[in-house]
Design an enzyme around this catalytic site. Structure first.
Site, PDB file in Angstrom:
ATOM      1  CE1 TYR A   1     -14.035   3.503  -8.442  1.00 13.27           C
ATOM      2  CE2 TYR A   1     -16.375   3.139  -8.788  1.00 13.27           C
ATOM      3  CZ  TYR A   1     -15.162   2.711  -8.305  1.00 13.27           C
ATOM      4  OH  TYR A   1     -15.071   1.483  -7.702  1.00 13.27           O
TER       5      TYR A   1
ATOM      6  CG  ASP B   1      -2.283   0.674   0.868  1.00 10.81           C
ATOM      7  OD1 ASP B   1      -2.249   1.809   0.343  1.00 10.81           O
ATOM      8  OD2 ASP B   1      -3.340   0.064   1.083  1.00 10.81           O
TER       9      ASP B   1
HETATM   10  C1  AKB Z   1     -18.371   2.886  -4.893  1.00  9.38           C
HETATM   11  O1  AKB Z   1     -19.473   3.131  -4.364  1.00  9.38           O
HETATM   12  O2  AKB Z   1     -17.669   3.749  -5.427  1.00  9.38           O
HETATM   13  C2  AKB Z   1     -17.905   1.456  -4.923  1.00  9.38           C
HETATM   14  C3  AKB Z   1     -18.321   0.781  -6.187  1.00  9.38           C
HETATM   15  C4  AKB Z   1     -19.699   0.296  -6.333  1.00  9.38           C
HETATM   16  O3  AKB Z   1     -17.532   0.627  -7.063  1.00  9.38           O
HETATM   17  N1  AKB Z   1     -18.388   0.763  -3.769  1.00  9.38           N
END
Ligand code: AKB
Length: 346
Positions: free
Chosen positions: A169, A61
């Protein structure tokens, strides 16, 4: 679209033969886990060490946190995935054959700093793919329900469907899936992964995800506090209890490659619920438990763009995916373990 996958596979087969898929038929022996002190990593390392032996699982890490269980049960290396030479040196030192790359920012925190998320999630992943290619390692990189977006069918979301996420993300997760598949087809790197739903565990807290509420609600209930929920009561998302997530990772990494039509990444789920439903499940154990809804618009916006419930039949058919925990079973286990951990209500 599974026809498309087949066509692409056929086309790409020109670039490699089955023998080129590194160590695909062998089991994992020496495993490096990045992000090993995070929510998944801290439990995965202990799970892998039980199966493969303490010294064969190298936890790493970027910072060394106070987690004696992980730090003292086998090797630990302080590593930044943005420093590929150091990562490669550590892999060589320990004769690694498999990398489980978990170091990444989660959705809510990534949306607060998209530039940093891009850097860690994309450059970190690229470095691990290159190290895997150069050294013939197998590689697991988790994808997520975040790899889907508003144009995706929300119910029974198919394995192969529209993937146009609107969060940074999500963009990094789709990129990860595509790059991992590319490295498999182009270079024969044995990449495999799953699209994780929200993961629920009592050991280590998640850090900055959209699904974190489903962990936090248990802490409030066990501590006897009111839960302030950042999402609307009817926001459905897929979820999974950590023991099933650990099983999914080892099962797919040990799956017979001849049976895999897909690779990056498989839909997997155990349950789908909303804040209202999990609240009712917990209330059966704590009848006085109270919930108050105080919307966080950023988190709600991300949650609304994700599916309600995935269809994970490809994972079930291709490598035998089968979860063990449903909402009721998980609720009992979470409460029991949190009571012990927090030393309350025993
Ligand atoms: C998030 O909420 O960002 C994660 C996912 C679902 O990838 N737990």
């Amino acid at each position: 679209s599974s026809d498309l996958v087949q066509m692409w596979a056929k086309y790409m087969n020109r670039h490699f033969t089955k023998e080129d898929i590194y160590v695909a038929k062998k089991h994992m022996k020496t495993i490096l886990v990045t992000g090993a002190l995070g929510q998944i990593g801290s439990e995965l390392v202990m799970h892998l060490r039980k199966t493969y032996g303490g010294s064969n699982v190298i936890a790493s890490d970027v910072v060394k946190k106070d987690m004696p269980e992980v730090l003292e049960s086998g090797p630990f290396e302080q590593l930044n995935v943005l420093e590929p030479q150091k990562v490669a040196d550590v892999c060589k030192k320990h004769k690694v054959d498999t990398v489980i790359h978990l170091a990444a920012l989660l959705s809510a925190v990534a949306e607060r700093d998209p530039q940093m998320a891009f850097n860690i999630n994309i450059h970190g992943l690229y470095n691990m793919l290159e190290i895997a290619r150069e050294n013939k390692y197998r590689l697991f990189v988790p994808s997520s329900i975040a790899a889907f977006g508003p144009g995706t069918p929300q119910d029974k979301t198919p394995q192969d469907t529209v993937q146009r996420p609107t969060s940074m993300y999500g963009v990094t997760k789709v990129t990860g899936e595509l790059l991992s598949n590319y490295y498999f087809y182009r270079f024969g790197v044995d990449t495999r992964s799953v699209r994780f739903p929200g993961l629920i565990s009592w050991k280590t807290l998640p850090g900055g995800g959209t699904t974190d509420y489903a962990v936090d609600i248990f802490y409030s209930a066990v501590k006897g506090e009111e839960f302030v929920c950042p999402l609307k009561p009817d926001t459905f998302m897929d979820m999974m209890y950590m023991p099933d997530a650990l099983k999914a990772m080892t099962d797919i990494m040990e799956a017979d490659p001849d049976k895999l039509v897909h690779r990056n990444s498989f839909n997997v789920t155990s349950m789908s619920f909303s804040p209202e439903i999990i609240y009712e499940a917990i209330k059966k154990h704590y009848p006085d438990f109270k919930i108050r809804y105080e919307l966080d618009e950023n988190v709600q916006h991300i949650a609304d763009s994700w599916p309600n419930k995935l269809d994970d039949s490809c994972a079930r058919n291709e490598w035998g995916w089968q979860p063990h925990f449903d909402l009721e079973k998980m609720t009992v286990d979470m409460i029991e373990n949190l009571k012990r951990k927090l030393k309350v209500g025993l």
